[in-house]
Design a protein around this motif. Structure first.
Motif: not given
Length: 366
Positions: A38-45, A66-68
């Motif tokens: 599962v590939n997740i684009t999200t924010y740090d922490k 993947r961080l944004t």
């Protein structure tokens, strides 16, 4: 697909510290190479490492983060990828949701596939904040809000924004002008988010001018206008101010550091933003995405760990019972205060931005 089933004991063991960091961003391979991923684009922490480890061990599904750091960047990447996205889950703020939906980038959430959907906190049950035309478009995660912050050693208790204009604290208040202008509109009984003013520019301008004039009239109350959270934190630490309008994150940090600060949502209400996990349309691993979403909803300990790492309030039920007293004071609100938060809308934002920006310049110049 194997269901994620975690006992309270195992979850407590894995999330006791609540301070894990996100996995290092992985290179997301093309969709045809995906298997049990599962590939997740999200924010740090935002996603605790301890949860990722437990999820991967239990399900055999690899979590690739993947961080944004910007909604616009995330939107641009999804738009460029078109019908072959590389992310399965993205993290969208509520007031940007219509942009993503309008560009056909997200799929409505099939809540029937989430056995733990009912574990949301009462204010988020059914996710009305993320419901568009009868369809839900995400799992509520974390909320930030504009609150009334006060030094409890030097101020009286208050459940109203009126304390910001109390002459007892003349020269001892602070706020971000653009944000507090909208709060002042709400305090005066008007719509600081401008949603109801769509197609009504004269009504909107009159409400904006009323708040502008009131802030100019009470300009002597303000020690300093600020822009960054670090500024209001320093003013509280130095005891330059006793009362302020503050976003929840900076105030939470002060509370966690042991300063005598309280943050609350006054009776007139406030505005906030909501982060959600959203299923990407045509994502390469939709089944794994739903398994992940159901898992993250499975326990209040997970929500508490997310709050500890991010500093935002959790949308999951029972988190207040998991947090300790200091964490609860910093990151959890009583239910009645949570229900006073109106989440920012994407409706009529051009008019709002234009009128607010003009009023801010006029307040500064007065």
């Amino acid at each position: 697909m194997k269901d994620f089933i975690a006992s309270r004991r195992s979850t407590l063991k894995l999330l006791a510290a609540g301070t894990g960091v996100l996995a290092a961003p992985a290179i997301i391979r093309p969709a045809f190479a995906q298997s049990k991923v599962v590939n997740i684009t999200t924010y740090d922490k935002f996603v605790p490492q301890s949860f990722i480890d437990a999820f991967q061990k239990e399900t055999g599904i690899e979590v690739r983060i993947r961080l944004t750091d910007d909604q616009g960047k995330q939107y641009n990447v999804l738009s460029a990828e078109g019908a072959t996205p590389s992310s399965d889950i993205v993290t969208v703020t509520g007031h940007r949701l219509s942009q993503f939906i309008g560009s056909n980038l997200l799929s409505p959430l099939d809540t029937g596939r989430l056995k733990n959907w009912g574990n949301l906190a009462p204010a988020y049950k059914g996710a009305p904040q993320l419901t568009v035309d009868g369809s839900v478009y995400g799992v509520p995660l974390l909320a930030g809000f504009e609150g009334l912050a006060r030094n409890t050693d030097y101020t009286k208790a208050s459940d109203s924004w009126a304390i910001m204009f109390d002459k007892e604290y003349k020269g001892l208040t602070s706020y971000i002008i653009s944000d507090f202008l909208q709060i002042t509109m709400r305090y005066q009984g008007n719509d600081g988010d401008f949603v109801t003013y769509e197609g009504k520019p004269e009504e909107a301008q009159a409400a904006t001018n009323k708040a502008r004039d009131y802030l100019i009239q009470n300009k002597d109350m303000v020690r300093k206008y600020y822009d960054a959270g670090s500024e209001v934190q320093q003013m509280f630490v130095n005891e330059d101010i006793y009362v302020a309008h503050s976003w929840s994150g900076p105030a939470a940090k002060l509370i966690m550091d042991g300063h005598p600060i309280e943050i609350s949502v006054p009776k007139e209400g406030t505005y906030g933003f909501l982060y959600s996990f959203n299923v990407v349309k045509n994502g390469p691993n939709t089944d794994a995405a739903y398994t992940f979403l159901d898992a993250i909803l499975s326990s209040p300990e997970i929500g508490a760990a997310m709050s500890r790492q991010s500093g935002f309030a959790s949308a999951f039920g029972g988190v207040d019972k998991v947090l300790n007293d200091k964490e609860r004071a910093a990151m959890a609100l009583p239910q009645e205060q949570t229900e006073r938060i109106q989440f920012f809308s994407s409706v009529n934002r051009d008019m709002k931005n234009e009128m607010v920006d003009k009023a801010v310049a006029e307040i500064k110049a007065a």
